[in-house]
Structure formats: structure tokens, C-alpha cells
Design an enzyme around this catalytic site. Sequence first.
Site, PDB file in Angstrom:
ATOM      1  N   ASP A 274       1.681  -3.478   2.989  1.00  0.00           N
ATOM      2  CA  ASP A 274       0.567  -3.715   3.311  1.00  0.00           C
ATOM      3  C   ASP A 274       0.445  -4.149   5.014  1.00  0.00           C
ATOM      4  OD1 ASP A 274      -2.087  -4.645   3.832  1.00  0.00           O
ATOM      5  OD2 ASP A 274      -2.111  -6.605   2.380  1.00  0.00           O
TER       6      ASP A 274
ATOM      7  N   ASP B 206      -8.595  -1.777   2.879  1.00  0.00           N
ATOM      8  CA  ASP B 206      -8.807  -2.959   2.430  1.00  0.00           C
ATOM      9  C   ASP B 206      -9.849  -3.619   3.408  1.00  0.00           C
ATOM     10  OD1 ASP B 206      -8.622  -5.641   1.588  1.00  0.00           O
ATOM     11  OD2 ASP B 206      -6.655  -6.251   2.032  1.00  0.00           O
TER      12      ASP B 206
ATOM     13  N   LYS C 235       4.045  -7.775   3.043  1.00  0.00           N
ATOM     14  CA  LYS C 235       3.279  -7.962   4.191  1.00  0.00           C
ATOM     15  C   LYS C 235       4.160  -7.493   5.522  1.00  0.00           C
ATOM     16  CE  LYS C 235      -0.567  -9.767   2.430  1.00  0.00           C
ATOM     17  NZ  LYS C 235      -1.981  -9.010   2.599  1.00  0.00           N
TER      18      LYS C 235
ATOM     19  N   GLU D 169      -0.967   0.370   2.948  1.00  0.00           N
ATOM     20  CA  GLU D 169      -2.458  -0.363   2.816  1.00  0.00           C
ATOM     21  C   GLU D 169      -2.891  -0.842   4.098  1.00  0.00           C
ATOM     22  OE1 GLU D 169      -4.564  -4.367   0.694  1.00  0.00           O
ATOM     23  OE2 GLU D 169      -2.691  -3.526   0.131  1.00  0.00           O
TER      24      GLU D 169
ATOM     25  N   LYS E  34     -12.084  -6.730  -2.869  1.00  0.00           N
ATOM     26  CA  LYS E  34     -11.954  -8.235  -3.028  1.00  0.00           C
ATOM     27  C   LYS E  34     -13.324  -8.802  -2.979  1.00  0.00           C
ATOM     28  CE  LYS E  34      -7.821  -8.162  -0.431  1.00  0.00           C
ATOM     29  NZ  LYS E  34      -7.062  -8.797   0.751  1.00  0.00           N
TER      30      LYS E  34
END
Length: 376
Positions: free
Chosen positions: A191, A243, A163, A218, A267
Site C-alpha cells: 500500500d 483507495d 505501508k 494499492e 471505506k
Amino acid sequence: MNIQKIEIFSVRFPLKVPFIVSYHRYDDMPSVIVKMTTACGLVGYGEAVADEHVTGESAESTVSVLRHLLAPLLIGKNPMHLEHIHDEMDRAIRGVPAAKAALDIACHDVIGKKLNQPIYEWIGGRYHESFPVTHVLSIGEPNHMAQEALEQMKRGYTAVKMKVGVDVQTDVARVKAVREAVGNDVPIRVDVNQGWINAANTVQAMRLLEPYGIDWVEQPVKADDFEGMLEVKQKISVPLMMDEGLKDIHDMRRLTMMQAAHKANIKLMKCGGIYPAKKLVHMAEMSGIECQIGSMVESSIASSAGFHVAFSSKIVKTVELTGPLRFGKDVGNLSYDLPIISLNDRPGLGIDVDEDVLRELTTESYVVGDESHVAR
């Protein structure tokens, strides 16, 4: 087989360590669990993990929508009529995908138990035997992230997702530290959670990251900036994953028409559950876009649901459903065998839910069917 009662539990899962992304710090994880009971006595569980920054929902709004609108709508319905159920939910309220996902997952759990089959068997059949498990590093100081990555590799993880998204220079330092710690053979995925804002910042960052062998990047730009994603895709050599910008079939249609990314992170909390997730998977496959089934840091309930989608879908190449591994206490018993995850062949979701733990973690609960309410 009609739905007779739906119980709603607002819970908070304790995290072993805080989870930090570009837009928020989580010291624990709020979740909403639903327990669906049919007239014939079957019980199914579902889960909603809302995120104000991604789905536009909160735990509180999810409880309210479930209690006052969606759960009453499903009482008396046949849980096997999934197309009809989703149509009615969509007619009743726009959006709120996490709330809809909770009921969708519970319906699938009930159906699997009725059929005495794992969910993956009747939503496509098992395609994958196992998936490698990726460890997700939340944002921290470069040396701390490097140390954690090294420790998790020793535990058995084979890939790292980092992250980032604070600012370009410190993010590059984070990736550099982790790469030097784990060596050149460990896959690293980055990400950004929209943190680099736009294409210009992203292109600059990716040029600085070229020496560190990134697997993919991402969602570096804002969620609704499809044009920015396309510009990034055209100017970098690393695969690009969408995403937050990908929630429903309308977003997937736009993504596939523009070819704005190489990969799609699907998701269940963003799209409304297992049934719509499979639709997104099929749309992506028709356009040659590889998929990942991702997580909003969910318990064994929603994580299991995501795995059933992944294991039954050829175009799904990776999974990131490690929420249960982050919790100090979980309501379910989803089993990981690092460095892989393999599903069992038990009916429905294939997990047991510990009602004692559920009650322990519950802050308030409601029952739709007899209108009783318990608050703690």
C-alpha cells in the site's frame, strides 16, 4: 421510532505502537463517537475517524459539523428512512463523509436492535462465514518491518499488508526484507498511499518488485490521477487497487467507466457509512471489480460496521479492519479469533460499548437535543 437525542464524544484512542504511513505519523488515533437515542429508548452507536489527507476532515471539524448541522438535522427523523436521511445530509453540506458515516452507522445499529437482527441480515443477508485477518505493517526500517511481520505470522496472521511510499529504492528494500523473513507462501500486499506520486515512478518500482511475488499494489499515484492509475494498470502484471481515489458514487462511476483498477478499497469513512458503501459494492460488482472493505484505524464501532458490509457482499473478497487490535484501549468488544474474524448474530452492530471507557477517553462532549455541553 424517531431520533430524540444525539450525543457526540471527541476521543483519542491510545495506540500500542505509532502507526506510520507515507503522509503522516499517528501516535494516537483521534475519533468521534456518536450515541443516538430514540424516543422508544433504543440506543445506537456510530463513529467518525476523519483524515485531512483523505476525506478533507479533521476531528475538530467533524465535531463542529455534527454538533451544529447534521445532528440537529436528524432530531425527530425516523432512523429507518436511510435514503431520505442521506439525501438531507447531502443537501445540507457537501462532502464530510466521516461525519455522515457516524450518523449512518448509529442509524443502522438502532434499526438492527429494533428488528432484533444483525445488520448484515437486512442489508443483503450473510454471504461469508469468515474472513482471514491481514496484519498491516506501518512504515519502518526494513529489518524492523521484517521482524514484525515474522512475529505476527507466529501469532496467527496469514497475510501481510505493507505501508510504503517514502521512495522507490527504500520501499523495495522493505519489501525484500519482509519477503525473505516470511517466506514465499505468505501473501504480501503493498500500500503506497499515493507516495510514488505518478505512473513513471510506480512502473519503475513494480519492475524492481517483480521477484518478490506481490499480491497487489494499492494507490501508488495521487488520488485524483485516474489516468495515471490506468497507465500503471496497463504496464504492470500485478493487480492494482484504488483507495484514496475512490470516495463516492461519482468516483466509482469514473473508475468503472475507465476500468482504471482491478480492485476497489471501500471505506465507510470515505463514502459516508454503511448505506452508501453497499451502493459502491453493487456498482463495483456490476463492472466485475473486486472489493475490499478497508479501515481508517477505527474502534470496534466502525470496524463492526465495515464487517457487516463485507459479510453481506459476495464481491468483497478481503477485509482490513484491524483498528481494535492496534489500540491499547477500545470502547467496544469486537472479537477477533486469529487468523480469522467471524461475526456473531446479536442485533445491530453486535457489540457492547463500555460507557466508562468512553468517558475516560473523551476530551469533550456535546448533547444535541438539550444543548448541554461538557468539556474536559
